[in-house]
Scaffold this active site. Structure first.
Site, PDB file in Angstrom:
ATOM      1  N   HIS A 134       0.843  -1.201   0.000  1.00  0.00           N
ATOM      2  CA  HIS A 134       0.000   0.000   0.000  1.00  0.00           C
ATOM      3  C   HIS A 134       0.874   1.245   0.000  1.00  0.00           C
ATOM      4  CE1 HIS A 134       0.041   1.663   4.192  1.00  0.00           C
ATOM      5  NE2 HIS A 134       0.224   0.410   4.586  1.00  0.00           N
TER       6      HIS A 134
ATOM      7  N   ASP B 259       5.513   3.310   7.156  1.00  0.00           N
ATOM      8  CA  ASP B 259       4.196   2.703   6.925  1.00  0.00           C
ATOM      9  C   ASP B 259       3.405   3.516   5.891  1.00  0.00           C
ATOM     10  OD1 ASP B 259       1.879   1.227   7.130  1.00  0.00           O
ATOM     11  OD2 ASP B 259       1.251   2.148   9.009  1.00  0.00           O
TER      12      ASP B 259
ATOM     13  N   GLU C 198      -5.713   2.087   1.787  1.00  0.00           N
ATOM     14  CA  GLU C 198      -5.595   0.884   2.604  1.00  0.00           C
ATOM     15  C   GLU C 198      -5.628   1.217   4.094  1.00  0.00           C
ATOM     16  OE1 GLU C 198      -4.935  -2.767   0.950  1.00  0.00           O
ATOM     17  OE2 GLU C 198      -6.402  -1.300   0.250  1.00  0.00           O
ATOM     18  N   GLU C 199      -5.102   2.372   4.450  1.00  0.00           N
ATOM     19  CA  GLU C 199      -5.106   2.746   5.869  1.00  0.00           C
ATOM     20  C   GLU C 199      -6.522   2.833   6.451  1.00  0.00           C
ATOM     21  OE1 GLU C 199      -2.823   2.615   7.850  1.00  0.00           O
ATOM     22  OE2 GLU C 199      -0.904   3.188   6.986  1.00  0.00           O
TER      23      GLU C 199
ATOM     24  N   ASP D  61       4.956  -4.889   3.805  1.00  0.00           N
ATOM     25  CA  ASP D  61       4.398  -3.798   4.601  1.00  0.00           C
ATOM     26  C   ASP D  61       5.379  -3.446   5.715  1.00  0.00           C
ATOM     27  OD1 ASP D  61       2.736  -1.928   5.699  1.00  0.00           O
ATOM     28  OD2 ASP D  61       1.130  -3.319   6.234  1.00  0.00           O
TER      29      ASP D  61
ATOM     30  N   HIS E 215       1.774   5.864  12.264  1.00  0.00           N
ATOM     31  CA  HIS E 215       0.574   6.708  12.236  1.00  0.00           C
ATOM     32  C   HIS E 215       0.763   8.031  12.974  1.00  0.00           C
ATOM     33  CE1 HIS E 215      -2.252   3.040  11.299  1.00  0.00           C
ATOM     34  NE2 HIS E 215      -1.287   3.226  10.407  1.00  0.00           N
TER      35      HIS E 215
END
Length: 300
Positions: free
Chosen positions: A127, A139, A173-174, A202, A268
């Site tokens: 992603h 990420d 995707e998140e 990932d 995040h």
């Protein structure tokens, strides 16, 4: 003394001798040529200098586009444009798969390498989007960069795989694996059946990790990844299908494989920047992915 042979008899013997020599050479050379054709193709090995510039590019994109690369933002669209330009230049056939989520258009970038059996596809993906809170360089810029470096090595090597190679960079995707699920929903049952295995990467560059997390589903993919790491005295932990882009493929009945290097303290958050990625870990992850793609693409 023996009597001299006539010119015609000498010529005949010479032709027969030449033919015998040629036949012997062909018989000797044939097994060697056959062995050479069966010899495994050795995958290339990349350095950090071939992978980290992609992460630096994604960081620059986030910096100039509001600090993130999330679904529906200019940062994500520019990320797609960066990857697509590199693939187009390398000779891939690229397409944008559009979908809608939360009232905004999303994009999956699909890249096919010409050649290979289209009824048997090795599909590799990651992603590309971040969360709104930060640039998402580990990420999952790290996985996207490893995937792009793998694709570019395919082109550089002029790889001629037995199975067709397809690469995908997923959007949205998140928020919950939206992009990959949308892509699979738009495939016909026959098209889904052509995908032999999906490989996911990932978070490929987490710092201070002790174990790579390897998806244990498709036996060949699991063995290829696990053997690569263990041959280098890198510990692994087997994980099931869950928590990343391969979930959509698993739910569609497609065998999956892949790995991750694990969540870090900046996941995040705004601190998930280029400084949050360990170049050595990122390079190891990329070479593991390249090695597995080479192995699985060579099988029919």
């Amino acid at each position: 003394m023996h009597p001299s042979s006539s010119p015609s008899r000498r010529s005949s013997r010479l032709r027969r001798a030449t033919a015998v020599v040629g036949l012997c050479a062909a018989l000797v050379g044939a097994p060697a040529a056959a062995a050479a054709s069966r010899a495994p193709v050795v995958p290339p090995v990349v350095t950090a200098a071939q992978v980290m510039p992609h992460l630096e590019a994604l960081q620059r994109i986030a910096d100039r586009d509001g600090g993130n690369r999330a679904h529906g933002t200019r940062g994500y669209r520019d990320s797609v444009a960066y990857v697509q330009a590199a693939l187009d230049k390398a000779g891939f056939r690229t397409t944008l798969h559009r979908f809608t989520h939360d009232g905004r258009t999303g994009y999956n970038l699909i890249a096919d390498w010409p050649g290979g059996d289209a009824d048997h596809i090795v599909f590799a993906g990651a992603h590309l989007d971040s969360v709104p809170e930060g640039p998402g360089i580990n990420d999952n810029g790290s996985g996207s960069a490893a995937l792009l470096a793998t694709a570019l090595e395919v082109a550089k090597s002029k790889l001629k795989p037995q199975r067709h190679l397809r690469f995908g960079w997923w959007g949205a995707e998140e928020p919950g694996m939206i992009g990959s699920a949308a892509y699979l929903k738009d495939l016909s049952p026959a098209e889904r059946k052509r995908i032999d295995v999906y490989l996911n990467v990932d978070m490929a560059g987490t710092k201070d990790i002790r174990n790579w997390l390897v998806v244990d589903d498709d036996p060949a993919a699991f063995a290829a990844f696990d053997d690569y790491f263990k041959a280098r005295n890198i510990s692994t932990i087997d994980i099931g299908i869950g928590g990343s882009d391969h979930v959509s493929f698993g739910d569609a009945g497609i065998p999956v494989g892949g790995f991750a290097t694990g969540i870090d303290d900046c996941t995040h958050y705004t601190c998930d920047r280029i400084e949050n990625v360990d170049p050595a870990t990122e390079t190891t992850s990329t070479n593991a992915f390249i090695s597995t793609v080479w192995q699985l693409a060579a099988r029919h």
